[in-house]
Design a protein around this motif. Structure first.
Motif, PDB file in Angstrom:
ATOM      1  N   ILE A  52     -30.744   6.912 -36.986  1.00  0.00           N
ATOM      2  CA  ILE A  52     -29.771   6.750 -35.896  1.00  0.00           C
ATOM      3  C   ILE A  52     -30.350   5.839 -34.805  1.00  0.00           C
ATOM      4  O   ILE A  52     -29.883   5.839 -33.679  1.00  0.00           O
ATOM      5  CB  ILE A  52     -29.344   8.112 -35.295  1.00  0.00           C
ATOM      6  CG1 ILE A  52     -30.555   8.935 -34.842  1.00  0.00           C
ATOM      7  CG2 ILE A  52     -28.506   8.892 -36.286  1.00  0.00           C
ATOM      8  CD1 ILE A  52     -30.185  10.169 -34.023  1.00  0.00           C
ATOM      9  N   THR A 126     -25.920  10.765 -40.763  1.00  0.00           N
ATOM     10  CA  THR A 126     -25.518  11.473 -41.971  1.00  0.00           C
ATOM     11  C   THR A 126     -24.062  11.153 -42.319  1.00  0.00           C
ATOM     12  O   THR A 126     -23.189  11.342 -41.479  1.00  0.00           O
ATOM     13  CB  THR A 126     -25.702  12.997 -41.746  1.00  0.00           C
ATOM     14  OG1 THR A 126     -27.090  13.231 -41.459  1.00  0.00           O
ATOM     15  CG2 THR A 126     -25.308  13.794 -42.967  1.00  0.00           C
ATOM     16  N   ILE A 129     -20.304  13.029 -41.358  1.00  0.00           N
ATOM     17  CA  ILE A 129     -20.318  13.739 -40.074  1.00  0.00           C
ATOM     18  C   ILE A 129     -19.768  12.752 -39.041  1.00  0.00           C
ATOM     19  O   ILE A 129     -20.462  11.809 -38.643  1.00  0.00           O
ATOM     20  CB  ILE A 129     -21.745  14.184 -39.659  1.00  0.00           C
ATOM     21  CG1 ILE A 129     -22.377  15.081 -40.732  1.00  0.00           C
ATOM     22  CG2 ILE A 129     -21.715  14.893 -38.307  1.00  0.00           C
ATOM     23  CD1 ILE A 129     -21.751  16.436 -40.898  1.00  0.00           C
ATOM     24  N   SER A 130     -18.511  12.944 -38.637  1.00  0.00           N
ATOM     25  CA  SER A 130     -17.793  11.994 -37.775  1.00  0.00           C
ATOM     26  C   SER A 130     -17.914  10.575 -38.340  1.00  0.00           C
ATOM     27  O   SER A 130     -18.024   9.600 -37.599  1.00  0.00           O
ATOM     28  CB  SER A 130     -18.327  12.023 -36.328  1.00  0.00           C
ATOM     29  OG  SER A 130     -18.060  13.247 -35.736  1.00  0.00           O
ATOM     30  N   ASP A 131     -17.942  10.468 -39.607  1.00  0.00           N
ATOM     31  CA  ASP A 131     -18.097   9.204 -40.329  1.00  0.00           C
ATOM     32  C   ASP A 131     -17.352   9.314 -41.656  1.00  0.00           C
ATOM     33  O   ASP A 131     -17.096  10.438 -42.109  1.00  0.00           O
ATOM     34  CB  ASP A 131     -19.596   8.963 -40.638  1.00  0.00           C
ATOM     35  CG  ASP A 131     -20.253   8.068 -39.609  1.00  0.00           C
ATOM     36  OD1 ASP A 131     -19.535   7.374 -38.883  1.00  0.00           O
ATOM     37  OD2 ASP A 131     -21.499   8.056 -39.554  1.00  0.00           O
ATOM     38  N   ASN A 154     -29.522  12.963 -37.901  1.00  0.00           N
ATOM     39  CA  ASN A 154     -28.179  13.325 -37.444  1.00  0.00           C
ATOM     40  C   ASN A 154     -28.263  13.516 -35.931  1.00  0.00           C
ATOM     41  O   ASN A 154     -29.124  14.242 -35.443  1.00  0.00           O
ATOM     42  CB  ASN A 154     -27.713  14.615 -38.141  1.00  0.00           C
ATOM     43  CG  ASN A 154     -26.479  15.204 -37.480  1.00  0.00           C
ATOM     44  OD1 ASN A 154     -26.557  16.203 -36.785  1.00  0.00           O
ATOM     45  ND2 ASN A 154     -25.354  14.562 -37.670  1.00  0.00           N
ATOM     46  N   ALA A 155     -27.365  12.849 -35.210  1.00  0.00           N
ATOM     47  CA  ALA A 155     -27.460  12.867 -33.745  1.00  0.00           C
ATOM     48  C   ALA A 155     -27.202  14.266 -33.174  1.00  0.00           C
ATOM     49  O   ALA A 155     -27.932  14.722 -32.286  1.00  0.00           O
ATOM     50  CB  ALA A 155     -26.470  11.858 -33.161  1.00  0.00           C
ATOM     51  N   TYR A 204     -19.598  14.381 -29.597  1.00  0.00           N
ATOM     52  CA  TYR A 204     -20.001  12.989 -29.542  1.00  0.00           C
ATOM     53  C   TYR A 204     -19.132  12.346 -28.460  1.00  0.00           C
ATOM     54  O   TYR A 204     -17.939  12.658 -28.360  1.00  0.00           O
ATOM     55  CB  TYR A 204     -19.754  12.292 -30.883  1.00  0.00           C
ATOM     56  CG  TYR A 204     -20.771  12.652 -31.949  1.00  0.00           C
ATOM     57  CD1 TYR A 204     -22.026  13.131 -31.613  1.00  0.00           C
ATOM     58  CD2 TYR A 204     -20.478  12.488 -33.302  1.00  0.00           C
ATOM     59  CE1 TYR A 204     -22.961  13.442 -32.589  1.00  0.00           C
ATOM     60  CE2 TYR A 204     -21.405  12.799 -34.284  1.00  0.00           C
ATOM     61  CZ  TYR A 204     -22.645  13.285 -33.918  1.00  0.00           C
ATOM     62  OH  TYR A 204     -23.578  13.591 -34.878  1.00  0.00           O
ATOM     63  N   LEU A 233     -30.818   8.625 -28.625  1.00  0.00           N
ATOM     64  CA  LEU A 233     -31.818   9.393 -29.373  1.00  0.00           C
ATOM     65  C   LEU A 233     -32.600   8.511 -30.339  1.00  0.00           C
ATOM     66  O   LEU A 233     -32.001   7.664 -31.018  1.00  0.00           O
ATOM     67  CB  LEU A 233     -31.121  10.497 -30.183  1.00  0.00           C
ATOM     68  CG  LEU A 233     -30.503  11.612 -29.351  1.00  0.00           C
ATOM     69  CD1 LEU A 233     -29.596  12.473 -30.218  1.00  0.00           C
ATOM     70  CD2 LEU A 233     -31.582  12.455 -28.720  1.00  0.00           C
ATOM     71  N   ILE A 262     -24.152   8.630 -26.998  1.00  0.00           N
ATOM     72  CA  ILE A 262     -24.314   9.888 -26.261  1.00  0.00           C
ATOM     73  C   ILE A 262     -23.885  11.096 -27.091  1.00  0.00           C
ATOM     74  O   ILE A 262     -22.845  11.074 -27.739  1.00  0.00           O
ATOM     75  CB  ILE A 262     -23.453   9.854 -24.967  1.00  0.00           C
ATOM     76  CG1 ILE A 262     -24.041   8.852 -23.979  1.00  0.00           C
ATOM     77  CG2 ILE A 262     -23.329  11.234 -24.346  1.00  0.00           C
ATOM     78  CD1 ILE A 262     -23.218   8.660 -22.719  1.00  0.00           C
TER      79      ILE A 262
END
Ligand code: SAM
Length: 329
Positions: A52, A126, A129-131, A154-155, A204, A233, A262
């Motif tokens: 990330i 990952t 995950i929101s992707d 993974n954030a 997110y 991050l 963020i």
């Protein structure tokens, strides 16, 4: 994937997997993983997490799978190509993003059924995950194809473990709705779910919307809610801002510009110290939900205690609760 990395030398270009087959760490140290170096990669769909921000966060297993897959399905082929170039991986890529995932899934499943090894990556972190990824995974499972996760960055989880908030129970909500009305009603709904409000919340958020979101959080849960803003991050300018909503709104508002990626974390709202102001602004429904979660009691008992505290009859409070709920529908 953002290009600035804290340590570009970690994970040397071309670094291959260990010469001996990778071993399991933990319970069964002697067992080999399913991708032994000596045998071809087993057919299936590999969900490969990528860094990330810091390229050093790629895993040996991810590099091995990316190198040995027949094809890499990417959210953005140009983005992934930078990663592949860095690690000197020549595997062909194919796009698989939110606008073509359904058609692409059908095509990839046909290849998988004839024994292909496909790796799926997103721009960063990952997949699924929101992707993109969820659709392809479901299609592969329906077709009886093995689906193999290759863990990594993974954030949300990395922000959570460094937040200092309880990680035993958390509620990951991804991106909040962009429209102010929808965002507000989602947060209000959460405030009325005792289970959600007693867990750490993870969102997110885009830098240009963070101040608006903090204002919404404040209006739902009050100024004393404790939050963490985890920014950039694993990158050079990684930053954790910790404090109450009031404090962090002031800190962020004082900046010329809020930049970077963020993750926003909220300490279990039901456990945050409710200010006098919060209690005053709280609807009866919110107060009942908070008491249920904090005191582990049912709605009837919460109403009984409130009636005593407020010097009102239980039935009057019950009618008010029903009125508030009807207004929300
Ligand atoms: N699949 C990714 C994952 O596993 O974390 C998330 C992809 S989502 C499209 C991108 C969002 O994740 C960003 O807008 C930001 O909220 C968060 N994010 C990704 N990388 C980040 C980082 N390095 N620092 C903070 N947040 C990050």
């Amino acid at each position: 994937m953002p290009s600035d990395t804290r340590n570009k030398n970690v994970g040397a270009p071309g670094a291959g997997p260990p010469q001996t087959g990778p071993r399991l760490w933990g319970g069964d140290l002697a067992s080999e993983t399913r991708e032994s170096n000596d045998s071809p990669l087993a057919p299936g769909l590999y969900l490969v997490a990528t860094p990330i921000g810091n390229l050093g966060d790629i895993t040996l297993r991810a590099l091995d799978v990316l190198r040995r897959a027949d094809r890499i399905a990417c959210e953005d082929t140009r983005q992934t190509q930078k990663l592949l170039n860095h690690f000197e991986i020549a595997t062909p890529t194919i796009s698989c993003h939110e606008h073509n995932e359904r058609e692409r899934a059908a095509e990839l499943v046909v290849a998988l059924q004839s024994g292909a090894r496909i790796a799926l990556v997103s721009d960063a972190g990952t997949p699924a995950i929101s992707d993109p990824g969820g659709w392809l995974v479901r299609a592969a499972i329906d077709a009886g194809i093995p689906v193999i996760p290759i863990p990594g960055a993974n954030a949300a989880l990395n922000a959570l473990i460094a937040s200092g908030f309880a990680a035993t129970e958390f509620h990951f909500l991804g991106f909040l709705p962009e429209k102010a009305g929808a965002r507000r009603s989602l947060l209000e709904d959460l405030a009325h779910q005792p289970r959600a409000a007693s867990a750490t919340l993870i969102f997110y958020e885009a830098p240009h919307r963070i101040l608006e979101t903090l204002a919404d959080l404040e209006s739902v849960w009050g100024p004393n809610l404790r939050i963490v803003v985890a920014r950039e991050l694993t990158k050079i300018h990684e930053e954790f801002l910790r404090g109450t909503i009031t404090e962090l709104r002031a800190t962020l508002a004082s900046r010329d510009r809020i930049r970077g990626e963020i993750v926003l974390l909220v300490e279990a709202p039901a456990q945050s110290p409710a200010s006098a102001e919060t209690t005053a602004n709280e609807s009866l429904a919110m107060r009942v939900a908070r008491m249920q979660s904090e005191e582990n009691i049912d709605e009837k008992e919460a109403l009984k205690r409130l009636a005593r505290e407020m010097g009102q009859s239980k039935s009057e409070l019950y009618r008010e609760l029903q009125r508030q709920r009807a207004r929300r529908r």
